[in-house]
Design an enzyme around this catalytic site. Sequence first.
Site, PDB file in Angstrom:
ATOM      1  N   ALA A  84       0.843  -1.196   0.000  1.00 21.51           N
ATOM      2  CA  ALA A  84       0.000   0.000   0.000  1.00 21.51           C
ATOM      3  C   ALA A  84       0.877   1.243   0.000  1.00 21.51           C
ATOM      4  CB  ALA A  84      -0.882   0.023   1.252  1.00 21.51           C
ATOM      5  N   GLU A  85       0.263   2.346  -0.352  1.00 16.18           N
ATOM      6  CA  GLU A  85       0.781   3.657   0.037  1.00 16.18           C
ATOM      7  C   GLU A  85       0.214   3.875   1.433  1.00 16.18           C
ATOM      8  OE1 GLU A  85       2.926   5.636  -1.408  1.00 16.18           O
ATOM      9  OE2 GLU A  85       3.122   4.393  -3.202  1.00 16.18           O
ATOM     10  N   THR A 101      -2.693   2.287  -6.039  1.00  8.26           N
ATOM     11  CA  THR A 101      -2.170   1.105  -5.340  1.00  8.26           C
ATOM     12  C   THR A 101      -3.215   0.495  -4.411  1.00  8.26           C
ATOM     13  OG1 THR A 101       0.064   2.011  -5.400  1.00  8.26           O
ATOM     14  CG2 THR A 101      -0.351   0.285  -3.778  1.00  8.26           C
ATOM     15  N   THR A 133      -6.625  -0.900   8.382  1.00 13.70           N
ATOM     16  CA  THR A 133      -6.296   0.077   9.415  1.00 13.70           C
ATOM     17  C   THR A 133      -7.537   0.514  10.194  1.00 13.70           C
ATOM     18  OG1 THR A 133      -5.553   2.361   9.698  1.00 13.70           O
ATOM     19  CG2 THR A 133      -6.489   1.835   7.582  1.00 13.70           C
ATOM     20  N   ASP A 134      -7.323   0.982  11.422  1.00 16.53           N
ATOM     21  CA  ASP A 134      -8.442   1.546  12.200  1.00 16.53           C
ATOM     22  C   ASP A 134      -8.861   2.912  11.667  1.00 16.53           C
ATOM     23  OD1 ASP A 134      -6.246   3.025  13.053  1.00 16.53           O
ATOM     24  OD2 ASP A 134      -6.546   2.663  15.192  1.00 16.53           O
ATOM     25  N   TYR A 158      -5.844   8.704   2.271  1.00 13.35           N
ATOM     26  CA  TYR A 158      -5.301   7.378   2.643  1.00 13.35           C
ATOM     27  C   TYR A 158      -6.397   6.494   3.223  1.00 13.35           C
ATOM     28  CZ  TYR A 158      -3.291   3.831   5.714  1.00 13.35           C
ATOM     29  OH  TYR A 158      -3.024   2.650   6.370  1.00 13.35           O
ATOM     30  N   LYS A 162      -8.138   2.962   1.856  1.00 13.44           N
ATOM     31  CA  LYS A 162      -8.134   1.691   2.600  1.00 13.44           C
ATOM     32  C   LYS A 162      -9.578   1.223   2.841  1.00 13.44           C
ATOM     33  CE  LYS A 162      -5.076  -0.319   4.098  1.00 13.44           C
ATOM     34  NZ  LYS A 162      -4.191  -1.383   3.527  1.00 13.44           N
ATOM     35  N   PRO A 213       8.802  18.404  14.944  1.00 16.87           N
ATOM     36  CA  PRO A 213       7.560  19.071  14.512  1.00 16.87           C
ATOM     37  C   PRO A 213       6.313  18.354  15.007  1.00 16.87           C
ATOM     38  CG  PRO A 213       8.485  17.769  12.705  1.00 16.87           C
ATOM     39  CD  PRO A 213       9.384  17.562  13.880  1.00 16.87           C
ATOM     40  N   ASN A 257       0.236  12.566  21.267  1.00 17.53           N
ATOM     41  CA  ASN A 257       1.495  12.709  20.521  1.00 17.53           C
ATOM     42  C   ASN A 257       2.550  13.420  21.357  1.00 17.53           C
ATOM     43  OD1 ASN A 257       0.247  11.491  18.352  1.00 17.53           O
ATOM     44  ND2 ASN A 257      -0.342  13.434  17.401  1.00 17.53           N
TER      45      ASN A 257
HETATM   46  P1  NAD Z   1       4.991   0.758   4.293  1.00 11.69           P
HETATM   47  O1  NAD Z   1       4.699   2.016   3.550  1.00 11.69           O
HETATM   48  O2  NAD Z   1       6.120   0.715   5.239  1.00 11.69           O
HETATM   49  O3  NAD Z   1       5.235  -0.419   3.239  1.00 11.69           O
HETATM   50  C1  NAD Z   1       4.459  -0.583   2.083  1.00 11.69           C
HETATM   51  C2  NAD Z   1       5.152  -1.610   1.186  1.00 11.69           C
HETATM   52  O4  NAD Z   1       4.324  -1.829   0.026  1.00 11.69           O
HETATM   53  C3  NAD Z   1       6.527  -1.154   0.675  1.00 11.69           C
HETATM   54  O5  NAD Z   1       7.450  -2.214   0.786  1.00 11.69           O
HETATM   55  C4  NAD Z   1       6.267  -0.823  -0.791  1.00 11.69           C
HETATM   56  O6  NAD Z   1       7.406  -1.013  -1.616  1.00 11.69           O
HETATM   57  C5  NAD Z   1       5.160  -1.811  -1.129  1.00 11.69           C
HETATM   58  N1  NAD Z   1       4.346  -1.399  -2.272  1.00 11.69           N
HETATM   59  C6  NAD Z   1       3.786  -0.163  -2.490  1.00 11.69           C
HETATM   60  N2  NAD Z   1       3.129  -0.175  -3.672  1.00 11.69           N
HETATM   61  C7  NAD Z   1       3.247  -1.430  -4.184  1.00 11.69           C
HETATM   62  C8  NAD Z   1       2.762  -2.061  -5.365  1.00 11.69           C
HETATM   63  N3  NAD Z   1       2.034  -1.405  -6.272  1.00 11.69           N
HETATM   64  N4  NAD Z   1       3.061  -3.373  -5.563  1.00 11.69           N
HETATM   65  C9  NAD Z   1       3.813  -4.052  -4.657  1.00 11.69           C
HETATM   66  N5  NAD Z   1       4.308  -3.499  -3.536  1.00 11.69           N
HETATM   67  C10 NAD Z   1       4.031  -2.203  -3.305  1.00 11.69           C
HETATM   68  O7  NAD Z   1       3.628   0.346   4.992  1.00 11.69           O
HETATM   69  P2  NAD Z   1       3.386  -0.372   6.407  1.00 11.69           P
HETATM   70  O8  NAD Z   1       3.358   0.637   7.469  1.00 11.69           O
HETATM   71  O9  NAD Z   1       4.280  -1.542   6.503  1.00 11.69           O
HETATM   72  O10 NAD Z   1       1.882  -0.878   6.205  1.00 11.69           O
HETATM   73  C11 NAD Z   1       1.611  -2.133   5.570  1.00 11.69           C
HETATM   74  C12 NAD Z   1       0.111  -2.324   5.475  1.00 11.69           C
HETATM   75  O11 NAD Z   1      -0.452  -2.301   6.789  1.00 11.69           O
HETATM   76  C13 NAD Z   1      -0.601  -1.216   4.704  1.00 11.69           C
HETATM   77  O12 NAD Z   1      -1.614  -1.800   3.938  1.00 11.69           O
HETATM   78  C14 NAD Z   1      -1.190  -0.311   5.772  1.00 11.69           C
HETATM   79  O13 NAD Z   1      -2.356   0.316   5.323  1.00 11.69           O
HETATM   80  C15 NAD Z   1      -1.488  -1.328   6.858  1.00 11.69           C
HETATM   81  N6  NAD Z   1      -1.472  -0.782   8.248  1.00 11.69           N
HETATM   82  C16 NAD Z   1      -0.398  -0.062   8.684  1.00 11.69           C
HETATM   83  C17 NAD Z   1      -0.367   0.385  10.006  1.00 11.69           C
HETATM   84  C18 NAD Z   1       0.805   1.176  10.543  1.00 11.69           C
HETATM   85  O14 NAD Z   1       0.727   1.676  11.677  1.00 11.69           O
HETATM   86  N7  NAD Z   1       1.901   1.308   9.828  1.00 11.69           N
HETATM   87  C19 NAD Z   1      -1.446   0.100  10.858  1.00 11.69           C
HETATM   88  C20 NAD Z   1      -2.526  -0.632  10.355  1.00 11.69           C
HETATM   89  C21 NAD Z   1      -2.510  -1.082   9.055  1.00 11.69           C
HETATM   90  O1  DAU Z   2      -3.881   3.978  12.832  1.00 12.14           O
HETATM   91  C1  DAU Z   2      -3.190   3.204  11.873  1.00 12.14           C
HETATM   92  C2  DAU Z   2      -2.428   4.110  10.939  1.00 12.14           C
HETATM   93  O2  DAU Z   2      -1.340   4.643  11.680  1.00 12.14           O
HETATM   94  C3  DAU Z   2      -1.929   3.400   9.685  1.00 12.14           C
HETATM   95  O3  DAU Z   2      -3.026   2.978   8.928  1.00 12.14           O
HETATM   96  C4  DAU Z   2      -1.050   4.331   8.849  1.00 12.14           C
HETATM   97  O4  DAU Z   2      -0.505   3.629   7.741  1.00 12.14           O
HETATM   98  C5  DAU Z   2       0.080   4.844   9.717  1.00 12.14           C
HETATM   99  O5  DAU Z   2       0.866   5.761   8.984  1.00 12.14           O
HETATM  100  C6  DAU Z   2      -0.472   5.512  10.979  1.00 12.14           C
HETATM  101  O6  DAU Z   2      -1.170   6.727  10.647  1.00 12.14           O
HETATM  102  P1  DAU Z   2      -1.005   8.074  11.535  1.00 12.14           P
HETATM  103  O7  DAU Z   2      -1.350   9.226  10.690  1.00 12.14           O
HETATM  104  O8  DAU Z   2      -1.712   7.932  12.830  1.00 12.14           O
HETATM  105  O9  DAU Z   2       0.591   7.998  11.827  1.00 12.14           O
HETATM  106  P2  DAU Z   2       1.731   9.091  11.783  1.00 12.14           P
HETATM  107  O10 DAU Z   2       2.954   8.456  12.348  1.00 12.14           O
HETATM  108  O11 DAU Z   2       1.847   9.761  10.466  1.00 12.14           O
HETATM  109  O12 DAU Z   2       1.204  10.176  12.833  1.00 12.14           O
HETATM  110  C7  DAU Z   2       0.911   9.821  14.176  1.00 12.14           C
HETATM  111  C8  DAU Z   2       0.412  11.068  14.882  1.00 12.14           C
HETATM  112  O13 DAU Z   2       1.506  12.004  15.005  1.00 12.14           O
HETATM  113  C9  DAU Z   2      -0.674  11.814  14.134  1.00 12.14           C
HETATM  114  O14 DAU Z   2      -1.597  12.351  15.064  1.00 12.14           O
HETATM  115  C10 DAU Z   2       0.058  12.947  13.428  1.00 12.14           C
HETATM  116  C11 DAU Z   2       1.208  13.253  14.369  1.00 12.14           C
HETATM  117  N1  DAU Z   2       2.467  13.724  13.726  1.00 12.14           N
HETATM  118  C12 DAU Z   2       2.987  12.998  12.718  1.00 12.14           C
HETATM  119  C13 DAU Z   2       4.154  13.398  12.093  1.00 12.14           C
HETATM  120  C14 DAU Z   2       4.730  12.599  10.949  1.00 12.14           C
HETATM  121  C15 DAU Z   2       3.090  14.862  14.214  1.00 12.14           C
HETATM  122  O15 DAU Z   2       2.619  15.509  15.161  1.00 12.14           O
HETATM  123  N2  DAU Z   2       4.248  15.273  13.594  1.00 12.14           N
HETATM  124  C16 DAU Z   2       4.798  14.583  12.558  1.00 12.14           C
HETATM  125  O16 DAU Z   2       5.853  15.039  12.018  1.00 12.14           O
END
Ligand code: NAD
Ligand code: DAU
Length: 353
Positions: A84-85, A101, A133-134, A158, A162, A213, A257
């Site tokens: 995913a993105e 994506t 995701t939540d 985003y 999802k 930030p 945060n």
């Molecule tokens: P990430 O951005 O770190 O990784 C995404 C991966 O997908 C990368 O390796 C990228 O190269 C690959 N990718 C992107 N486009 C692609 C395509 N077209 N084909 C094949 N591969 C591709 O993301 P993450 O944080 O590891 O999240 C993974 C999954 O979990 C996502 O679907 C996200 O929505 C979900 N998720 C993430 C969180 C979180 O807190 N990070 C929480 C809940 C759910």
């Molecule tokens: O809840 C699950 C989600 O958590 C996933 O689905 C997403 O892929 C993942 O990126 C994450 O989303 P958030 O937007 O919650 O995560 P992020 O780390 O970008 O930001 C967490 C919190 O911190 C949010 O309230 C925004 C704040 N933030 C983030 C950044 C990058 C800041 O205050 N400063 C920052 O520079």
Amino acid sequence: MKNYLVTGGCGFIGTNFVRRVMMTQPGWRIINLDALTYAGNYGNICDIDGNGRHEFVKGSILDEALLKRIFQENELSGVIHFAAESHVDRSIWGPAAFVETNINGTFRLLQMSLEFWKSNAVAPDFRFLNVSTDEVYGSLGPTGYFTEATRYDPSSPYSASKAASDHFVRAYHRTFGLPTLITNCSNNYGPYQFPEKLIPLMILNIINEQPLPVYGDGRNVRDWLFVEDHCDALIAVIEKGAVGETYNVGGNEEKTNIAIVNLLCDTLDSRLGRGSGNSCRLIKFVADRPGHDLRYAIDAMKILQELGWSPKFSFAEGISRTIDWYLENTDWVSSVVSGEYQRWMNINYSVRK
Ligand code: NAD
Ligand code: DAU
């Protein structure tokens, strides 16, 4: 041996997942399909690639011919879909890639899965797991929790993308009978997280004595889960989850945060032998994220009661391991904070004065 197609297995959670599977599931073989976008890194898994249980394929989930070949060559027991993105701020600057994506990519994978499932060219226990995701539920006020019955109400491009992917997954189950599962998980943290996300960004900026930030007033709340716990939840869902069901996954660790940033400042000041209060002076409150959800909190009773999963790591334990990992893996950090990373930092933070 069970063959699983894992998409996005070189990103943050995908990497942790395939590494965890290698350790805990000796009967699983993984085909790891990753396009290696800015967020994916082959170096994360190169030590396990080609070991007989892990095969890396560079390519996109949008590439139908490639998907077909993978399905033809492996009698798949399942698809575990991470690709995913994933960054909310990037979805505000450039939503098109998220539609492509997260929506079209998921659709292609579902369609290919359906074709092979209908022609019995997959293993009899085949399952499609959408790792979601939540954020699909939108924002909570100061009280309450997201349950599996909470109405979808996404705020960002985003989370809208999802949510659309989840709707397609459910539709493929209800309309065509495809055996699908969905997990909706809260914020993950841990090793290999790309430093555009809050926790690794703040860790690196503290180490390098750069500004920290914090968006808005810093009082937005997230429910944090150590990534290894998420991986174990996904394994439980694939193995024991009921087809057609959704499972919420969360850490029961709500933090503002600003509390997280203060904790990281204090912990790193102590680990780096800096004076107490040294890093907190770097905190800078900056322009808020448009459409910023106030609070996420997960009710994870269903997965506890039905599958016996609950998190093993407290936030204190998980964050300590995470900080250690970023302090120890300086080569990994150097390899990801290259040109594209600097470009993104300029785009996102130059306007947040
Ligand atoms: P990430 O951005 O770190 O990784 C995404 C991966 O997908 C990368 O390796 C990228 O190269 C690959 N990718 C992107 N486009 C692609 C395509 N077209 N084909 C094949 N591969 C591709 O993301 P993450 O944080 O590891 O999240 C993974 C999954 O979990 C996502 O679907 C996200 O929505 C979900 N998720 C993430 C969180 C979180 O807190 N990070 C929480 C809940 C759910
Ligand atoms: O809840 C699950 C989600 O958590 C996933 O689905 C997403 O892929 C993942 O990126 C994450 O989303 P958030 O937007 O919650 O995560 P992020 O780390 O970008 O930001 C967490 C919190 O911190 C949010 O309230 C925004 C704040 N933030 C983030 C950044 C990058 C800041 O205050 N400063 C920052 O520079």
